[in-house]
Design a protein around this motif. Structure first.
Motif, PDB file in Angstrom:
ATOM      1  N   GLY A 117       0.840  -1.078   0.098  1.00  0.00           N
ATOM      2  CA  GLY A 117      -0.027  -0.153  -0.124  1.00  0.00           C
ATOM      3  C   GLY A 117       0.611   1.331   0.095  1.00  0.00           C
ATOM      4  N   VAL A 118       0.263   2.491  -0.564  1.00  0.00           N
ATOM      5  CA  VAL A 118       1.063   3.695  -0.770  1.00  0.00           C
ATOM      6  C   VAL A 118       0.468   4.578   0.222  1.00  0.00           C
ATOM      7  CG1 VAL A 118       1.351   5.617  -1.909  1.00  0.00           C
ATOM      8  CG2 VAL A 118       1.523   3.444  -3.210  1.00  0.00           C
ATOM      9  N   LEU A 119       1.295   5.045   1.360  1.00  0.00           N
ATOM     10  CA  LEU A 119       1.063   5.957   2.426  1.00  0.00           C
ATOM     11  C   LEU A 119       0.987   7.488   1.909  1.00  0.00           C
ATOM     12  CD1 LEU A 119       2.947   4.266   5.078  1.00  0.00           C
ATOM     13  CD2 LEU A 119       0.695   3.870   4.760  1.00  0.00           C
ATOM     14  N   PRO A 120       0.604   8.359   2.624  1.00  0.00           N
ATOM     15  CA  PRO A 120       0.774   9.751   2.183  1.00  0.00           C
ATOM     16  C   PRO A 120       2.345  10.101   2.300  1.00  0.00           C
ATOM     17  CG  PRO A 120      -0.936   9.344   3.774  1.00  0.00           C
ATOM     18  CD  PRO A 120      -0.307   8.023   3.786  1.00  0.00           C
ATOM     19  N   ASP A 121       3.008   9.445   2.958  1.00  0.00           N
ATOM     20  CA  ASP A 121       4.597   9.607   2.827  1.00  0.00           C
ATOM     21  C   ASP A 121       5.421   8.732   2.656  1.00  0.00           C
ATOM     22  OD1 ASP A 121       4.100   8.419   5.353  1.00  0.00           O
ATOM     23  OD2 ASP A 121       5.189   9.915   6.543  1.00  0.00           O
ATOM     24  N   GLY A 122       4.787   7.431   2.160  1.00  0.00           N
ATOM     25  CA  GLY A 122       5.700   6.516   1.814  1.00  0.00           C
ATOM     26  C   GLY A 122       4.978   5.297   1.361  1.00  0.00           C
ATOM     27  N   VAL A 123       5.389   3.917   1.586  1.00  0.00           N
ATOM     28  CA  VAL A 123       4.872   2.687   1.197  1.00  0.00           C
ATOM     29  C   VAL A 123       4.982   1.860   2.387  1.00  0.00           C
ATOM     30  CG1 VAL A 123       7.002   1.946   0.017  1.00  0.00           C
ATOM     31  CG2 VAL A 123       4.854   1.111  -0.751  1.00  0.00           C
ATOM     32  N   THR A 124       3.923   0.645   2.406  1.00  0.00           N
ATOM     33  CA  THR A 124       4.044  -0.366   3.144  1.00  0.00           C
ATOM     34  C   THR A 124       4.123  -1.724   2.494  1.00  0.00           C
ATOM     35  OG1 THR A 124       2.882  -1.348   5.089  1.00  0.00           O
ATOM     36  CG2 THR A 124       1.626  -0.036   3.850  1.00  0.00           C
ATOM     37  N   ALA A 125       4.824  -2.452   2.766  1.00  0.00           N
ATOM     38  CA  ALA A 125       4.777  -3.820   1.834  1.00  0.00           C
ATOM     39  C   ALA A 125       4.876  -4.928   3.083  1.00  0.00           C
ATOM     40  CB  ALA A 125       6.014  -3.894   1.100  1.00  0.00           C
ATOM     41  N   THR A 126       3.879  -6.039   3.025  1.00  0.00           N
ATOM     42  CA  THR A 126       3.689  -7.015   3.870  1.00  0.00           C
ATOM     43  C   THR A 126       3.875  -8.339   3.029  1.00  0.00           C
ATOM     44  OG1 THR A 126       2.363  -5.903   5.327  1.00  0.00           O
ATOM     45  CG2 THR A 126       2.602  -8.000   5.771  1.00  0.00           C
ATOM     46  N   VAL A 127       4.650  -9.306   3.593  1.00  0.00           N
ATOM     47  CA  VAL A 127       4.882 -10.440   2.918  1.00  0.00           C
ATOM     48  C   VAL A 127       4.169 -11.577   3.782  1.00  0.00           C
ATOM     49  CG1 VAL A 127       6.664 -12.498   2.357  1.00  0.00           C
ATOM     50  CG2 VAL A 127       7.209  -9.978   1.992  1.00  0.00           C
ATOM     51  N   LEU A 128       3.152 -12.199   3.070  1.00  0.00           N
ATOM     52  CA  LEU A 128       2.403 -13.302   3.561  1.00  0.00           C
ATOM     53  C   LEU A 128       2.926 -14.533   3.249  1.00  0.00           C
ATOM     54  CD1 LEU A 128       0.524 -10.753   3.220  1.00  0.00           C
ATOM     55  CD2 LEU A 128      -1.433 -12.581   3.073  1.00  0.00           C
ATOM     56  N   ALA A 129       3.787 -14.718   2.155  1.00  0.00           N
ATOM     57  CA  ALA A 129       4.294 -15.817   1.769  1.00  0.00           C
ATOM     58  C   ALA A 129       5.427 -15.650   0.877  1.00  0.00           C
ATOM     59  CB  ALA A 129       3.584 -16.920   1.213  1.00  0.00           C
ATOM     60  N   GLY A 130       6.860 -16.263   0.925  1.00  0.00           N
ATOM     61  CA  GLY A 130       7.785 -15.964   0.051  1.00  0.00           C
ATOM     62  C   GLY A 130       8.782 -14.882   0.832  1.00  0.00           C
ATOM     63  N   LEU A 131       9.768 -14.237  -0.183  1.00  0.00           N
ATOM     64  CA  LEU A 131      10.605 -13.160   0.027  1.00  0.00           C
ATOM     65  C   LEU A 131      10.285 -11.996  -0.737  1.00  0.00           C
ATOM     66  CD1 LEU A 131      13.891 -15.374   0.487  1.00  0.00           C
ATOM     67  CD2 LEU A 131      12.560 -14.312   2.358  1.00  0.00           C
ATOM     68  N   LEU A 132      10.669 -10.741  -0.095  1.00  0.00           N
ATOM     69  CA  LEU A 132      10.433  -9.490  -0.920  1.00  0.00           C
ATOM     70  C   LEU A 132      11.710  -8.745  -0.358  1.00  0.00           C
ATOM     71  CD1 LEU A 132       8.340  -7.651  -2.464  1.00  0.00           C
ATOM     72  CD2 LEU A 132       8.214  -6.502  -0.215  1.00  0.00           C
ATOM     73  N   THR A 133      12.435  -8.035  -1.573  1.00  0.00           N
ATOM     74  CA  THR A 133      13.616  -7.159  -1.474  1.00  0.00           C
ATOM     75  C   THR A 133      13.117  -5.527  -1.969  1.00  0.00           C
ATOM     76  OG1 THR A 133      15.156  -8.905  -1.780  1.00  0.00           O
ATOM     77  CG2 THR A 133      15.708  -6.774  -2.038  1.00  0.00           C
ATOM     78  N   ALA A 134      13.371  -4.771  -1.018  1.00  0.00           N
ATOM     79  CA  ALA A 134      13.021  -3.638  -1.396  1.00  0.00           C
ATOM     80  C   ALA A 134      14.570  -2.855  -1.495  1.00  0.00           C
ATOM     81  CB  ALA A 134      12.244  -2.736  -0.145  1.00  0.00           C
ATOM     82  N   PHE A 135      14.519  -1.769  -2.353  1.00  0.00           N
ATOM     83  CA  PHE A 135      15.553  -0.764  -2.783  1.00  0.00           C
ATOM     84  C   PHE A 135      14.948   0.577  -2.532  1.00  0.00           C
ATOM     85  CE2 PHE A 135      16.073  -4.888  -5.115  1.00  0.00           C
ATOM     86  CZ  PHE A 135      17.442  -4.930  -5.081  1.00  0.00           C
ATOM     87  N   PRO A 136      15.433   1.031  -1.256  1.00  0.00           N
ATOM     88  CA  PRO A 136      14.801   2.584  -0.988  1.00  0.00           C
ATOM     89  C   PRO A 136      15.129   3.261  -2.093  1.00  0.00           C
ATOM     90  CG  PRO A 136      15.785   1.400   0.953  1.00  0.00           C
ATOM     91  CD  PRO A 136      16.125   0.460  -0.313  1.00  0.00           C
ATOM     92  N   ALA A 137      14.226   4.546  -2.440  1.00  0.00           N
ATOM     93  CA  ALA A 137      14.716   5.560  -3.412  1.00  0.00           C
ATOM     94  C   ALA A 137      15.774   6.398  -2.529  1.00  0.00           C
ATOM     95  CB  ALA A 137      13.242   6.297  -3.676  1.00  0.00           C
ATOM     96  N   SER A 138      15.956   6.175  -1.343  1.00  0.00           N
ATOM     97  CA  SER A 138      16.958   7.154  -0.724  1.00  0.00           C
ATOM     98  C   SER A 138      18.434   6.759  -0.932  1.00  0.00           C
ATOM     99  CB  SER A 138      16.837   7.269   0.828  1.00  0.00           C
ATOM    100  OG  SER A 138      16.999   5.737   1.314  1.00  0.00           O
TER     101      SER A 138
END
Length: 298
Positions: A169-190
């Motif tokens: 989900g996209v927040l007013p000032d960011g993003v939230t990502a939840t893993v229910l199964a598997g793996l997820l890798t995030a590359f921050p824009a910062s």
């Protein structure tokens, strides 16, 4: 951002790649960029849908985007029909929902996508490599294994995964990502180091803040998929913000004191009248107004 700005940026991204793009086209494009600073920002993000090194894909040999028939059958509007010119991408798919809507789309290859209310997901044109882009809203995504990895651009980072089940989900000032199964890798824009999370874990990336990792109640988190929302000692201001997303009828907090009141319980999204009645029984407040419901402290 407005749908019209996204659509125009999508059209220019396709037009500039057309074999018969003229100098006059380029001059008109430059003029559009100069009309508003937001145009440059949206165009840069839209260009990433075509230009990145990976794609949202689920088959080994065919590019994945929902077909026109699939999108229309699912009731999701195709908001960006691009110039169908030889040598240019034919179209980008803009999947979107209106207030109060949830829409499911099964993509070729078996990927299951559910869009929450007021959501927009942009998929690359058929045959063109590129990342998908989530400019706003919330999605549930289930990716089967064996295909090309997910690559999803968001306002504060890019999310990648080979397979799994996710709530993003996209927040007013960011993003939230939840893993229910598997793996997820995030590359921050910062530019910060990549972050990998596994099942049952949530990552929150906010502009100007350190990444936050926690382990939420998954049943509460995914309640929106069945038209419900769960509050647990939640400030009323936050609860109202969430309920307002699902209804044309809005609620309004009249003072910070009211907004600081706490509420718990399970409620049906879109049933604003029922939620208002519950507030009068649970909290020291009364409801005023008809079109906009004002919450006033007793």
């Amino acid at each position: 951002m407005s749908d019209s700005t996204v659509q125009t940026a999508a059209r220019w991204s396709a037009r500039l790649r057309a074999e018969d793009c003229t100098e006059d086209d380029r001059r008109r494009f430059t003029a559009w960029l100069d009309e508003h600073p937001r145009h440059r920002e949206v165009f840069a993000l839209m260009s990433g849908v075509w230009a990145s090194s990976a794609t949202l894909a689920h088959g080994r040999s065919r590019p994945v985007t929902a077909s026109r028939r699939t999108v229309l059958a699912g009731g999701i509007g195709l908001a960006a029909s691009l110039f169908g010119l030889p040598g240019a991408p034919a179209e980008a798919m803009v999947l979107r929902t209106a207030t109060g809507e949830r829409r499911r789309c099964v993509l070729p290859g078996g990927a299951d996508l559910l869009l929450d209310t007021q959501s927009m997901l942009i998929l690359p044109p058929a045959g063109a490599p590129g990342q998908a882009w989530l400019p706003g809203g919330r999605i549930a995504l289930s990716l089967p294994g064996g295909g090309a990895p997910l690559r999803l651009a968001t306002p504060t980072g890019t999310l990648t995964s080979p397979a799994g089940q996710f709530d993003i989900g996209v927040l007013p000032d960011g993003v939230t990502a939840t893993v229910l199964a598997g793996l997820l890798t995030a590359f921050p824009a910062s530019g910060a180091a990549p972050i990998t999370i596994g099942s049952g874990t949530r990552l929150i990336l906010r502009t100007g803040q350190a990444p936050c990792i926690d382990h939420p109640r998954l049943d509460d988190l995914i309640a929106w998929r069945t038209g419900r929302v769960v509050f647990r000692d939640t400030p009323l201001s936050m609860a109202i913000m969430e309920m307002n997303r699902y209804s044309e009828q809005k609620m309004e907090i009249t003072s910070p004191v009211v907004g600081a009141l706490r509420i718990s319980g399970l409620y049906h999204t879109g049933n604003m009248a029922g939620f208002a009645r519950a507030l009068t029984h649970l909290l020291p407040v009364r409801i005023e107004g008809t079109h906009t419901l004002r919450i006033v402290k007793l």
